[in-house]
Design a protein around this motif. Structure first.
Motif, mmCIF file in Angstrom:
data_model
loop_
_atom_site.group_PDB
_atom_site.id
_atom_site.type_symbol
_atom_site.label_atom_id
_atom_site.label_comp_id
_atom_site.label_asym_id
_atom_site.label_seq_id
_atom_site.Cartn_x
_atom_site.Cartn_y
_atom_site.Cartn_z
ATOM 1 N N GLU A 166 9.952 -5.010 10.126
ATOM 2 C CA GLU A 166 8.996 -6.039 9.732
ATOM 3 C C GLU A 166 9.134 -7.294 10.581
ATOM 4 O O GLU A 166 8.160 -8.041 10.740
ATOM 5 N N ASP A 191 0.834 -1.199 0.000
ATOM 6 C CA ASP A 191 0.000 0.000 0.000
ATOM 7 C C ASP A 191 0.871 1.253 0.000
ATOM 8 O O ASP A 191 2.093 1.185 0.028
ATOM 9 N N GLY A 192 0.259 2.405 -0.054
ATOM 10 C CA GLY A 192 0.977 3.678 -0.140
ATOM 11 C C GLY A 192 1.923 3.907 1.019
ATOM 12 O O GLY A 192 3.042 4.405 0.847
ATOM 13 N N LEU A 193 1.500 3.539 2.216
ATOM 14 C CA LEU A 193 2.339 3.746 3.398
ATOM 15 C C LEU A 193 3.591 2.881 3.336
ATOM 16 O O LEU A 193 4.695 3.348 3.627
ATOM 17 N N GLU A 194 3.434 1.632 2.941
ATOM 18 C CA GLU A 194 4.593 0.737 2.840
ATOM 19 C C GLU A 194 5.566 1.213 1.763
ATOM 20 O O GLU A 194 6.782 1.196 1.969
ATOM 21 N N SER A 195 5.054 1.621 0.615
ATOM 22 C CA SER A 195 5.952 2.055 -0.453
ATOM 23 C C SER A 195 6.623 3.379 -0.104
ATOM 24 O O SER A 195 7.781 3.592 -0.454
ATOM 25 N N ALA A 196 5.921 4.275 0.608
ATOM 26 C CA ALA A 196 6.532 5.536 1.030
ATOM 27 C C ALA A 196 7.630 5.269 2.065
ATOM 28 O O ALA A 196 8.704 5.872 2.015
ATOM 29 N N ALA A 197 7.369 4.351 2.986
ATOM 30 C CA ALA A 197 8.380 4.005 3.984
ATOM 31 C C ALA A 197 9.585 3.355 3.318
ATOM 32 O O ALA A 197 10.726 3.586 3.713
#
Length: 101
Positions: free
Chosen positions: A52, A33-39
């Motif tokens: 993780e 999701d967006g949060l994972e890819s931004a992180a």
């Protein structure tokens, strides 16, 4: 709106929410999701893998929106149960905090 009309709308909302719960596992993307890819763009890969691997403070009864060993049907059941739980909690809080006029 009349009480009868409100109840029809209420039941229609429940049916729509449960229909989305049934379809969600089949329509959801497996991409992060967006949060994972931004992180991933901000945090180094080594630190990301450490994050993780850490255990959660409180374990979830249905982690990752699924029930272990049931595959897609476990995901459907987990999402439907969660949807109904939120509905029941919301109705309960609404009854507790509603003002009688």
């Amino acid at each position: 709106m009349s009480g009868k009309s409100n109840m029809k709308l209420f039941y229609a909302g429940i049916v729509i929410a449960l229909l989305l719960a049934v379809l969600a596992p089949f329509l959801a993307s497996s991409d992060p999701d967006g949060l994972e890819s931004a992180a991933g763009g901000v945090v180094e890969e080594s630190k990301m893998s450490q994050i993780e691997e850490t255990e959660p403070a409180v374990s979830s009864p249905m982690s990752d929106y699924s029930i272990e060993g049931l595959g897609k049907s476990g995901e459907v059941v987990a999402i439907a149960v969660g949807t109904l739980a939120v509905l029941v909690i919301s109705l309960g809080l609404g009854k507790v905090f509603s003002k009688k006029v």
